[in-house]
Structure formats: C-alpha cells, structure tokens
Design a protein around this motif. Structure first.
Motif, mmCIF file in Angstrom:
data_model
loop_
_atom_site.group_PDB
_atom_site.id
_atom_site.type_symbol
_atom_site.label_atom_id
_atom_site.label_comp_id
_atom_site.label_asym_id
_atom_site.label_seq_id
_atom_site.Cartn_x
_atom_site.Cartn_y
_atom_site.Cartn_z
ATOM 1 N N VAL A 1 -7.266 4.160 -3.249
ATOM 2 C CA VAL A 1 -7.766 4.939 -2.112
ATOM 3 C C VAL A 1 -7.537 6.420 -2.387
ATOM 4 N N PRO A 2 -8.591 7.251 -2.370
ATOM 5 C CA PRO A 2 -8.411 8.684 -2.637
ATOM 6 C C PRO A 2 -7.409 9.311 -1.668
ATOM 7 N N GLY A 3 -6.446 10.062 -2.211
ATOM 8 C CA GLY A 3 -5.457 10.755 -1.394
ATOM 9 C C GLY A 3 -4.265 9.917 -0.994
ATOM 10 N N PHE A 4 -4.233 8.631 -1.388
ATOM 11 C CA PHE A 4 -3.180 7.723 -0.927
ATOM 12 C C PHE A 4 -1.792 8.204 -1.333
ATOM 13 N N TYR A 5 -1.658 8.745 -2.541
ATOM 14 C CA TYR A 5 -0.345 9.141 -3.056
ATOM 15 C C TYR A 5 -0.054 10.636 -2.890
ATOM 16 N N ASP A 6 -0.949 11.378 -2.258
ATOM 17 C CA ASP A 6 -0.825 12.839 -2.236
ATOM 18 C C ASP A 6 0.501 13.329 -1.665
ATOM 19 N N GLU B 1 -0.834 7.714 10.372
ATOM 20 C CA GLU B 1 -2.214 7.937 10.810
ATOM 21 C C GLU B 1 -3.083 8.400 9.647
ATOM 22 N N VAL B 2 -2.524 9.248 8.787
ATOM 23 C CA VAL B 2 -3.280 9.746 7.639
ATOM 24 C C VAL B 2 -3.639 8.597 6.699
ATOM 25 N N ILE B 3 -2.659 7.769 6.369
ATOM 26 C CA ILE B 3 -2.907 6.676 5.434
ATOM 27 C C ILE B 3 -3.878 5.660 6.025
ATOM 28 N N ALA B 4 -3.707 5.300 7.299
ATOM 29 C CA ALA B 4 -4.624 4.349 7.932
ATOM 30 C C ALA B 4 -6.050 4.860 7.885
ATOM 31 N N ASN B 5 -6.235 6.140 8.138
ATOM 32 C CA ASN B 5 -7.588 6.702 8.118
ATOM 33 C C ASN B 5 -8.142 6.799 6.700
ATOM 34 N N LEU B 6 -7.293 7.069 5.716
ATOM 35 C CA LEU B 6 -7.767 7.092 4.327
ATOM 36 C C LEU B 6 -8.240 5.714 3.890
ATOM 37 N N VAL B 7 -7.471 4.674 4.232
ATOM 38 C CA VAL B 7 -7.873 3.316 3.862
ATOM 39 C C VAL B 7 -9.154 2.929 4.596
ATOM 40 N N ALA B 8 -9.244 3.278 5.868
ATOM 41 C CA ALA B 8 -10.461 2.990 6.626
ATOM 42 C C ALA B 8 -11.671 3.680 6.001
ATOM 43 N N GLY B 9 -11.485 4.924 5.592
ATOM 44 C CA GLY B 9 -12.580 5.653 4.961
ATOM 45 C C GLY B 9 -13.007 5.027 3.641
ATOM 46 N N ALA B 10 -12.034 4.562 2.856
ATOM 47 C CA ALA B 10 -12.360 3.911 1.577
ATOM 48 C C ALA B 10 -13.144 2.627 1.794
ATOM 49 N N LEU B 11 -12.798 1.873 2.836
ATOM 50 C CA LEU B 11 -13.535 0.640 3.131
ATOM 51 C C LEU B 11 -14.963 0.947 3.564
ATOM 52 N N ARG B 12 -15.128 1.966 4.369
ATOM 53 C CA ARG B 12 -16.483 2.339 4.780
ATOM 54 C C ARG B 12 -17.308 2.777 3.570
ATOM 55 N N LYS C 1 -7.174 -8.222 7.774
ATOM 56 C CA LYS C 1 -6.124 -7.335 8.272
ATOM 57 C C LYS C 1 -5.341 -6.807 7.078
ATOM 58 N N ILE C 2 -5.056 -5.523 7.104
ATOM 59 C CA ILE C 2 -4.372 -4.848 6.000
ATOM 60 C C ILE C 2 -3.210 -4.040 6.573
ATOM 61 N N THR C 3 -2.079 -4.054 5.872
ATOM 62 C CA THR C 3 -1.009 -3.119 6.208
ATOM 63 C C THR C 3 -0.542 -2.398 4.951
ATOM 64 N N CYS C 4 -0.058 -1.197 5.146
ATOM 65 C CA CYS C 4 0.501 -0.395 4.064
ATOM 66 C C CYS C 4 1.944 -0.039 4.429
ATOM 67 N N ARG C 5 2.860 -0.263 3.496
ATOM 68 C CA ARG C 5 4.228 0.232 3.653
ATOM 69 C C ARG C 5 4.275 1.632 3.045
ATOM 70 N N LEU C 6 4.916 2.538 3.769
ATOM 71 C CA LEU C 6 4.847 3.953 3.418
ATOM 72 C C LEU C 6 6.214 4.492 3.030
ATOM 73 N N VAL C 7 6.205 5.518 2.184
ATOM 74 C CA VAL C 7 7.439 6.173 1.750
ATOM 75 C C VAL C 7 7.351 7.650 2.131
ATOM 76 N N PRO C 8 8.492 8.347 2.166
ATOM 77 C CA PRO C 8 8.456 9.780 2.469
ATOM 78 C C PRO C 8 7.518 10.505 1.502
ATOM 79 N N ASN C 9 6.693 11.381 1.997
ATOM 80 C CA ASN C 9 6.405 11.902 3.310
ATOM 81 C C ASN C 9 5.027 11.441 3.809
ATOM 82 N N GLN C 10 4.668 10.206 3.510
ATOM 83 C CA GLN C 10 3.381 9.700 3.965
ATOM 84 C C GLN C 10 3.381 9.557 5.488
ATOM 85 N N LYS C 11 2.206 9.827 6.093
ATOM 86 C CA LYS C 11 2.071 9.761 7.546
ATOM 87 C C LYS C 11 1.178 8.575 7.912
#
Length: 460
Positions: free
Chosen positions: A246-251, A339-350, A327-337
C-alpha cells in the motif's frame, strides 16, 4: 530494603490464594447479558477487597455498560502519584467440555491455579491489593499516592472506557500508570513491556451483477466478484518480501534502535515451540529482514480476518456470485496513525478494483500504538523491583497486541504506562484451562510491593 514486605507476603500467601479463589468463583463474563448481575457482584466483591486492603476511598462506578471499581489512597501531595489499571471481567469459558475442572470452580493442581480469569486479569489485579496490604500492615503507610481503576468491559472492547475516564476527570491524575494485564517473556526471563501496537480496520464489499448468475450462461463475460476481490487482496502484499505494498504504508514508521534489535536477538526464542503454540504450523513467515519477534512486536501488519461470497452450502451451485467481501485489520507501530493507515488501505483497494465490479470500502480507525521510553522513571523503578524478586534484570520488550486503555491514558491524559505483568506464555488466557502459576502470583505481589519503594526513590 523490602525484606519486611517479602516476609509478610510469604507468611500470608496461603490466605492470598484463598481470597483470590473466592473472587474467581464469580462468573463475571462481560460478553454475555445473562451474566451482567455477576459482573456487578464481582465489582462489589472487588471493592470490598480494596477497602479491606487499605484503600481509603473505594466506590463502584457506574457506566453505560458494566460497572468499574475506583479506589485511592492519597498520602501526601508531595509524593509521586501512580494510577493502577486492570479489569475484573473475564472471557466466556466455552468450550466447557475442554476444561479439566469447571472454569468457575477454581482448582489448584501442580502448583497452578486453574480458573477463568486466574491470570487475565483477576489474579494480577488482586496482586495490587495484596501489595498495598503488605505495606500498610508492615509499615503503616504507602511511600506513594495510589489510584486504582478496574474496569468491567475490557474483554468486550472497553467501549465505555473513554467516557469513564472523562467522568472521573482529575481523580485519575497521576505521574504514570502501571498495568498488570500482561506476562513475562518466558519462565526465568522476566520482562517489562513498554510498547503496544495500534489497530486500524477496513471492510470491503465488491459488487458485480445485481443477482447471482448462471455460470454457464454468463461465466467468462461477467466479472466474478470473488475473483476480483481475491486479486485485490493479493495486491496488498508482496509475497516475495512480505512487505505491505500500500503506497505510504511505512512512511511514518519509527524503526527500532540497533540496541533494541540486539536485545531482541539475545532473547531465548524457540521457533519450534512458537510454531507449536501457533497451532502446529509448518513454518513461520514475515517481512524480509526481520525476526519472528520483531515481526510480532515492532513491525506493522496487514491481515485478512474474514472473507465471504458465493455459495457456501453442501454440494455445488454453478453461479457467478453477485458480491463478495472481506474484513482487514492492520497492527500499527509508532508513529503510524489509525485513520491514515485505514484510509491508505481503502484507497489501495479502490485503485485495485478491476473493470466490471464496484467496490464499497469502509475505513475504521482504531487505537494508536503506544511506547514508553526505556529510561522513563517508571520503567527504571519497575526494572529494579522485578530484578530484586526474580534475581535477574528484566528485559525490555514490546507486545504485538493492543490494550485500548493504555492508548487512552496516553492520548487523553498524556500519561505514560509501564506494563508489569507476571503471566507466562502457556497460561491459556482466553482458552480452556486458563491458569496462574502460584509461584508467579506470589512473586507478582512482592514485585508490586517493592515497586512503590522504588518509585519513591526516583527523583521528582
């Protein structure tokens, strides 16, 4: 220093076990509406135990769901103030036929106490009450101010916890929080948890024709929503490297330090035992360049939790289904947010949606990742207390899961937490035959009693 506390705890340990057994008899299953009276009875039982231990203010606090218990003993405004968090509700006990002894009829076997809630989290909450009792019975007073918050909905997502925190307001003010709802890395390898991953979620629905179609008449000319969904999901991860594409996932990811990674490499990790614990899997997988422990603690993930679509009954049904979903979930590490990650994954699926179908994606933010610096005064104090009891300095680790209240403490109260638990990896939490090793229960009480001495030593 602390031997008087150790002596008191040793002399009273049989009673400490008996008292915990009485608490464990109450089936405080928060997920089941029929057990709501039991959750309330459990809160009242715990409140009475907190009064008996020596907390000067104790009350059962109402929420829109199950009640919590709040207690405090405020000694002197000049002393450090600590907030202790735990939960008094438990997981359902199903399947009952897999329990050796009934889940709410506690039984001691081979030095282990078997019951639902034994270690998660009634036993570890009770350690705090007995640690306070030890101080007051041996010395007459605590060397710190203590506040205690024990919620009744952790096992159902802590949905009313943030409102509870808002309602209690300044009564939760503290220098830091101590949470005893975790375990140590392994028997003989004590550890302190200073980091938890966050969580973000996405649900995707792929729609094709308005109804299921005959696969002979329409197949080959109409896009199959299940096939489309499978390709979309597969596009989210590189099978060669294990990295999320997903673009931006690790930013925003903050990488662990070299010292942290070296510490993880020094741990006695048994991959074969891990595979067995994970259900007998034939091999582990993960992001290229990262160990199994790092994959679980310090790297973000993207997991498909559920998938559906098409015919599920016996025999065959030759259709092109109308829709499919996942249904998809992402486990996040500092400093991922979240809402940002959920929207990035949603955008990649679209973006990955092929012609012939439409995609409806719902992004759900969750909890943010949290981390407490290893040199925080609370971590230093807890390390000394745990080291004194175990006889070896604890290692600093992170956990892959999430504890929503810890995130609330950091986000809403600006409060760091240290996780001081003494459970073991084989305690079977959330499973049949949950247990608490009684030697660890005893050590946990001694660690927490010593902890307040160590906190008092830290410079203001």
């Amino acid at each position: 220093m602390g031997h008087d506390l150790d002596d008191y705890c040793a002399a009273n340990q049989p009673r400490f076990v008996d008292e915990l057994i009485e608490l464990l008899r109450i089936p405080s299953i928060s997920a089941h509406p029929d057990h709501a009276p039991d959750v309330r009875r459990n809160a009242e039982h715990l409140a009475a135990a907190a009064r008996e231990a020596g907390f000067s203010t104790v009350e059962v606090v109402e929420t829109e769901g199950h009640p919590a218990v709040y207690a405090e003993r405020m000694v002197d405004p000049a002393l450090p103030t600590v907030l202790v968090y735990g939960h008094h509700d438990v997981q359902p006990a199903d399947p009952l036929d897999e329990w050796v002894s009934p889940p709410f009829e506690p039984e001691v076997r081979d030095g282990k106490l078997f019951a639902r809630g034994a270690v998660d989290d009634k036993g570890q909450v009770y350690m705090h009450l007995k640690a306070v009792e030890a101080h007051l019975r041996t010395r007459g007073e605590l060397p710190v101010n203590l506040r205690l918050l024990v919620e009744g909905e952790e096992e159902v997502g802590s949905s009313h916890f943030e409102q509870l925190v808002a309602d209690l307001g300044d009564r939760l003010a503290a220098d830091f929080a101590v949470v005893s709802d975790t375990g140590i890395f392994a028997r003989g390898v004590p550890s302190l948890t200073v980091g938890l991953r966050g969580l973000a979620g996405v649900e995707v629905e792929v729609r094709g024709p308005s109804l299921d179609l005959h696969s002979g008449v329409f197949g080959g000319a109409v896009q199959n929503p299940i096939e489309a969904l499978a390709r979309m999901l597969a596009s989210l991860k590189d099978p060669a490297t294990g990295r999320v594409t997903v673009p931006g996932f690790y930013d925003d990811v903050v990488e662990p330090t070299a010292a942290e990674r070296e510490g993880y490499r020094s741990l006695p990790f048994d991959e074969a035992a891990f595979r067995a614990t994970a259900g007998g899997i034939p091999a582990t997988v993960g992001e290229e360049g990262w160990s199994v422990l790092e994959a679980r603690w310090v790297r973000p993930t993207l997991e498909i939790n559920g998938i559906w679509g098409g015919y599920q009954g016996p025999g065959g049904k030759t259709i092109v289904p109308a829709h499919a979903g996942a249904k998809i979930t992402c486990r996040l590490v500092p400093n991922q947010k979240p809402e940002v990650i959920a929207n990035l994954v949603a955008g990649a699926l679209r973006a990955a949606t092929p012609p012939g179908v439409t995609t409806e994606v719902t992004a759900r933010g969750g909890g943010s990742p949290v981390i407490t610096p290893a040199d925080h005064p609370a971590v230093r104090a807890a390390s000394r207390a745990m080291g004194a009891v175990f006889g070896v300095e604890p290692v600093i680790i992170r956990e892959g899961g999430s504890i929503p209240p810890v995130e609330v403490f950091q986000r809403v109260l600006g409060m760091q937490s240290v996780l001081v638990g003494v459970g073991l990896p084989d305690d079977q939490i959330h499973a049949p035959n949950e247990k608490f090793d009684l030697d660890h229960y005893a050590m946990g009480i001694r660690i927490l009693a010593r902890l307040w001495d160590e906190v008092a030593k830290e410079p203001a």
